[in-house]
Every structure is written in C-alpha cells, then in structure tokens.
Design a protein around this motif. Structure first.
Motif, PDB file in Angstrom:
ATOM      1  N   THR A 426       0.705  -1.531   0.079  1.00  0.00           N
ATOM      2  CA  THR A 426      -0.188  -0.371  -0.183  1.00  0.00           C
ATOM      3  C   THR A 426       0.753   1.161  -0.249  1.00  0.00           C
ATOM      4  OG1 THR A 426      -1.534   1.238   1.513  1.00  0.00           O
ATOM      5  CG2 THR A 426      -0.559  -0.171   2.578  1.00  0.00           C
ATOM      6  N   ILE A 452       1.719  -0.903  -6.917  1.00  0.00           N
ATOM      7  CA  ILE A 452       1.509   0.202  -6.510  1.00  0.00           C
ATOM      8  C   ILE A 452       2.183   1.460  -7.093  1.00  0.00           C
ATOM      9  CG2 ILE A 452       1.810   1.629  -4.237  1.00  0.00           C
ATOM     10  CD1 ILE A 452      -0.282  -0.938  -4.018  1.00  0.00           C
ATOM     11  N   LEU A 459      -3.980  -0.300  -2.928  1.00  0.00           N
ATOM     12  CA  LEU A 459      -3.554  -1.162  -2.051  1.00  0.00           C
ATOM     13  C   LEU A 459      -3.897  -2.268  -2.939  1.00  0.00           C
ATOM     14  CD1 LEU A 459      -5.608   1.078  -0.423  1.00  0.00           C
ATOM     15  CD2 LEU A 459      -5.844  -0.758   0.921  1.00  0.00           C
ATOM     16  N   CYS A 460      -2.682  -3.073  -2.602  1.00  0.00           N
ATOM     17  CA  CYS A 460      -3.148  -4.128  -3.586  1.00  0.00           C
ATOM     18  C   CYS A 460      -2.793  -5.669  -2.870  1.00  0.00           C
ATOM     19  CB  CYS A 460      -2.237  -4.725  -4.865  1.00  0.00           C
ATOM     20  SG  CYS A 460      -0.650  -4.394  -4.642  1.00  0.00           S
ATOM     21  N   THR A 469      -6.530  -5.162  -7.356  1.00  0.00           N
ATOM     22  CA  THR A 469      -6.263  -3.669  -6.824  1.00  0.00           C
ATOM     23  C   THR A 469      -7.158  -2.579  -6.421  1.00  0.00           C
ATOM     24  OG1 THR A 469      -4.008  -4.350  -8.208  1.00  0.00           O
ATOM     25  CG2 THR A 469      -3.983  -1.639  -7.571  1.00  0.00           C
ATOM     26  N   TYR A 490     -11.949  -3.075  -1.051  1.00  0.00           N
ATOM     27  CA  TYR A 490     -11.621  -3.260   0.234  1.00  0.00           C
ATOM     28  C   TYR A 490     -12.130  -4.361   0.848  1.00  0.00           C
ATOM     29  CZ  TYR A 490      -9.072  -1.363   4.243  1.00  0.00           C
ATOM     30  OH  TYR A 490      -8.473  -1.620   5.394  1.00  0.00           O
ATOM     31  N   PHE A 508      -4.972  -3.299   6.029  1.00  0.00           N
ATOM     32  CA  PHE A 508      -4.342  -2.597   5.363  1.00  0.00           C
ATOM     33  C   PHE A 508      -4.182  -1.764   6.386  1.00  0.00           C
ATOM     34  CE2 PHE A 508      -5.457  -5.365   1.449  1.00  0.00           C
ATOM     35  CZ  PHE A 508      -4.413  -5.409   0.523  1.00  0.00           C
ATOM     36  N   SER A 512      -0.747  -0.543   7.644  1.00  0.00           N
ATOM     37  CA  SER A 512       0.035   1.566   7.542  1.00  0.00           C
ATOM     38  C   SER A 512       0.536   1.625   8.613  1.00  0.00           C
ATOM     39  CB  SER A 512      -1.222   2.281   6.931  1.00  0.00           C
ATOM     40  OG  SER A 512      -2.190   2.438   7.497  1.00  0.00           O
TER      41      SER A 512
END
Length: 542
Positions: A426, A452, A459-460, A469, A490, A508, A512
């Motif tokens: 991400t 990315i 995000l992937c 993705t 998401y 995710f 982060s």
C-alpha cells in the motif's frame, strides 16, 4: 420558515420534552413545548473531534455523504496525511473540496510534517509555513503534536510551532502515547489540550487530572472504547469521541460516531453523558460554529427513531436537510486528481538481505493497537538471504520511498500477520506515506510493490499471477469513488488476504501503521528500522 415537531432532546439542560422547533434560514428562531403525536427524537448532531479524512480513502466531498448519513454534522480534521505528501497544495485541495459539501469541516494546521527526520516525506511545513497557513485559511487548531519528544526536550522548531499556534489563538491538539509523570506535565504545560492515544484508563485519568481532554478513539485499527468508556460518566466534561482513522468498509457496515454512541448505549451509559461527549464538548472545546439546539443557534440537528436503536432519519445542517429517509440530498462533481509519486519499479534482487548474524529484531503486532513490541528471533536464511519464515509467522516487511526515483527498499521482519501465501502492499503508510509491503516471498513482495508503483498509489494483494488492486489516484491516499464502492473493493481485498491466512481484523490499516515511527516500540521507515522507545535508528541484526 420550517417547523419540526417531536421529542426535543435538550442536552445542555439534560431533559427531553415534546415540542416544536421553528427554523428560519440557517437559524433556530424558536423552541417551544407543544403536544404532538410525533414520536421522533430531535437532538444536536454528532461531531468527530479528531479524524484524518484521508484514512477513509475518500476525498472530503465523498466522505461528507457517509458522515451526514450517520448523523455527523461536523468534524475536526487534521490533513496531516496529504500534507506529508503534497504540503500546502494538499491542504488547499482538502479545504476547497470540503467547501463543495454541507458537512461542517474544520481543518487543523498539521504540526508534524514530516513527523520525524527519520523518514522521507513529500513536504516540510516549518514554523514559518505554519504561520502562513494559519493566516491564509483562518484556521484555529494546531493538529496533533506527535513529536512529543521535541516538546519534552525543548526542540526549538517544535516550540516555535506551538508559539505560533498561541499567537493565532488556536487550540493545540496532542498525541502522547505512554507519556506520564514529569514528561507529561511538561507536555501539557506547553499548551497542549487533548490526547487520543491513551491505551488504558489509568493513563487517561492521569492526563485528565492534569487538565487534558481525552478523545476516546474507536477507529478501524486502534480501538480504545472498551478500555476507556467509564470516563464518559466519571469525567463527562473532559471527554470527546473520535474515529481518528476509519476505513470505508467499517464506515459502511458500522457507521461513524453513531457507532460509538450505540456502543455506549449498549454499555448502559447515561444518554446525556454520551451526547455531551458526542455533541456538546467538541463545540465548546474547539469553539465551533455548530448549533446545540438553542434559540438563535445554527439550525444543526439530527432526527432519530429512538434513543436506543438510534437510527438516523434526517440530518439538518444550517437549516437544510442534507440526508433524509436513506437519501443523500446533495451531489458532488468529478474533479482532477493530484499526486506526488516518483518511485520506480524494483527487481527481486533489491529485496535480498545478507545475514550479519543468526538473530534479528522483529516487529510484533499488538492487535487493535498502534503500539508494537520488539522481539528477538532466529533468522531464516536461504542462499545467503534472510527470507520470510512462514511457519513461525515471521514475514519480510519492506518500506520504500515514493518520492525519489532512486529509492532503495528498506527491509525488516514482522510477526502477527499470519499470512501463508502472497503479499500485500500500500501507499498508505503513516506518516509519510511511502510504499509499505509485507509478504511470504521476495517474488510476491516485489510484484506487489511494482503494482503500487504502476498505479502511482493504492492497495493490492498479489499471489503469483493473481492481482487484486484498489487504485487511490488522489495523492495515493484517496479516490472519488463512493464509500459503498470503495468499501466493497476494500472488503474483498481484506477477505482475500484473510483467506490466505492473515488473522488481523484490518490487515491494510495495520500494515499502514508499521511505518508510524512516533508510536513505540519498533517500526520501519524508508531509511531503516526505528526504535520508537529511544527515538533512534537501530540495526536489524542482533
């Protein structure tokens, strides 16, 4: 002129009575008792006292739709995330885009751009620039002072920012995880008035007793309500509610501040105590031009079915109905994205790391917390390369600057993801929002990072030749798609990640925060592994 009848919830005087509210233009001109057959409840709208809109992955005008749908009429928001990517240009974008929607959005001046000097960011806002931003936009809050060591140890640039905030008569927000004793006293004495990082009730009470307001946070990754909710009754005038960082699937499923309110109702908290925290205290603390259901106030209010289920029937801002019966009553226009993304594709060889010893420092995730532990584990070595140890849940984690074409990946290891196959990546990586990835093999991590890069943010999840993705075209942080659509994509991403072994509730979002250096104990930046307890870089090998 408009009249509304029902059960009027007078939070300030802690009473409920049947009555009628008369609205003329944007103001309440009269509130009067009246017998009525209407059984709805009319009360002040809710306020999120601390949020980063960027974390919702929606631009402000789209976030406004989901906010008003959930009875939120105002937010105090720190555009810290986009400021780290685009500086003043990013702040200008957020403010102007917010003006196209009726949600009352009050911006802070970000205090920590970058948050530390131990990472690469896209911009720097020094004291001089902060002064100009306060003046240009007439802002009245200095965003969370995350550099608490700078306050405690008299960093002159940090203190200069605080003095500029005082010159502008601004409220100063705080961020002080695990800061106690004399250090806490010094931090508060600098003029800092709030904190949303208390992990337990004793820490929060110490801060309250020293005059600090506590924001009880219930976001997607950091959840403190269950630990802190007794404060709402015990210290009612010193508590507000916050989501801080909430992702679109949670907003779609559970709501916004109304979600926290429902949690309080379930725990038996007095409704007036709850509404003080959700509606009244933020208005008073931040001096917000938001009505509290009084004559001559702005006509800001919500209508709900009852005070237990708390279903939002209607949201009114400045006398205008902006949400009613499941419908958003305002529209937004498509706009051109802005971004700052220079990183180039990498090769698998860039992720090789030769062992200097057999022991490594490993980031250990604490579920539902931003805090991490530092643990020592045996390295798994193959072909003179330290690799992910899937069986022991020790995975390779990588951070790479998005702001330079010559960026080199920095490598660490992390426990707690539980991923058994593939990799996730991400461009949402607090605070500087460089590229961050974690995975089970160097090959998949490389592919995820390159996905990315190719999308210039998003995000992937990648496993072999399978790619999933969510592009984020605005600063690599946000998109203009609806909350429902983003939440759907998401949610699918999260489901795929979890189906491949990940045990985390919010993979995710948790990822982060693994680059968030201002939260102890061990994190990773684009410059290397970072010891958040000592506030210094540290070596991977022991």
């Amino acid at each position: 002129m408009r009249k509304i009848e029902g059960n009027i919830v007078d939070v300030l005087n802690r009473k409920i009575f049947k009555g009628e509210i008369t609205i003329e233009n944007d103001r309440i001109v009269k509130i009067a008792p009246k017998e009525t057959t209407s059984d709805v409840y009319i009360l002040p709208g809710m306020i999120d006292s601390h949020i980063h809109i960027e974390s919702t992955m929606m631009i402000p005008s789209e976030f406004a739709k989901v906010a008003v749908k959930n009875g939120t009429i105002g937010v105090v928001t720190d555009p810290h995330e986009i400021a780290n990517v685009l500086g003043e240009k990013g702040i200008d974008f957020m403010i102007k885009n917010s003006e196209s929607a009726p949600l009352k959005t009050f911006y802070c001046v970000p205090s920590c751009v970058p948050a530390t000097t131990f990472e690469t960011s896209g911009a720097t806002l020094d004291a001089e620039k902060i002064d100009k931003i306060f003046t240009k936009y007439n802002l009245k809050v200095l965003g969370e002072m995350m550099n608490y060591p700078g306050v405690i140890f008299d960093d002159q640039e940090v203190l200069a920012k605080i003095e500029i905030a005082k010159k502008h008569g601004a409220v100063i927000d705080g961020h002080a995880p695990h800061v106690t004793g004399d250090n806490l006293k010094k931090y508060i004495a600098a003029g800092i008035t709030t904190d949303h990082e208390s992990g337990d009730i004793d820490e929060a009470i110490e801060k309250i007793n020293l005059g600090m307001n506590i924001l009880i946070r219930e976001g997607s990754a950091a959840k403190n309500f269950e630990a802190l909710y007794p404060l709402i009754s015990k210290f009612n005038k010193m508590v507000m509610l916050s989501t801080d960082d909430s992702h679109p699937d949670d907003l779609t499923k559970f709501g916004h501040i109304n979600k926290i309110l429902k949690m309080g109702i379930k725990n038996g908290i007095d409704i007036f105590d709850l509404l003080n925290a959700a509606c009244v205290n933020p208005v008073k603390h931040y001096n917000l031009p938001i009505g509290l259901l009084r004559e001559n106030d702005y006509a800001d209010m919500i209508i709900v079915d009852d005070l237990k289920k708390f279903n939002i029937l209607e949201t009114i801002i400045n006398g205008n109905t902006v949400y009613s019966d499941g419908r958003i009553l305002f529209s937004t226009k498509q706009i051109k994205p802005i971004n700052n993304f220079e990183a180039q594709r990498i090769s698998e060889s860039d992720l090789r790391i030769e062992p200097k010893s057999k022991k490594i420092k490993v980031i250990e995730i604490i579920e539902n917390e931003l805090l991490t532990n530092c643990i020592i584990e045996k390295a798994k070595i193959e072909n003179n390369n330290v690799v992910s140890d899937i069986d022991n849940d020790i995975l390779k984690i990588v951070v790479m600057s998005r702001y330079t074409k010559e960026a080199k990946p920095q490598i660490g290891f992390i426990r707690g993801f539980g991923l058994r196959a593939g990799a996730i990546a991400t461009s949402v990586a607090h605070d500087s929002h460089n590229i961050i990835a974690v995975g089970t093999s160097d090959e998949d991590i490389t592919k995820a990072i390159n996905e990315i890069v190719d999308n210039k943010g998003g995000l992937c999840y990648v496993k072999g030749t399978d790619y999933y993705t969510l592009p984020l075209e605005f600063a690599g942080l946000m998109t203009q798609q609806s909350c429902e659509r983003i939440g759907e994509i998401y949610g699918r991403l999260n489901h795929i990640v979890k189906s491949n072994g990940c045990r985390l509730q919010s993979p995710f979002m948790t990822l982060s925060f693994m680059a968030l250096l201002v939260i102890p104990s061990l994190k990773l930046s684009d410059k290397g592994l970072f010891n958040g307890d000592k506030f210094e870089m540290t070596d991977l090998f022991v």
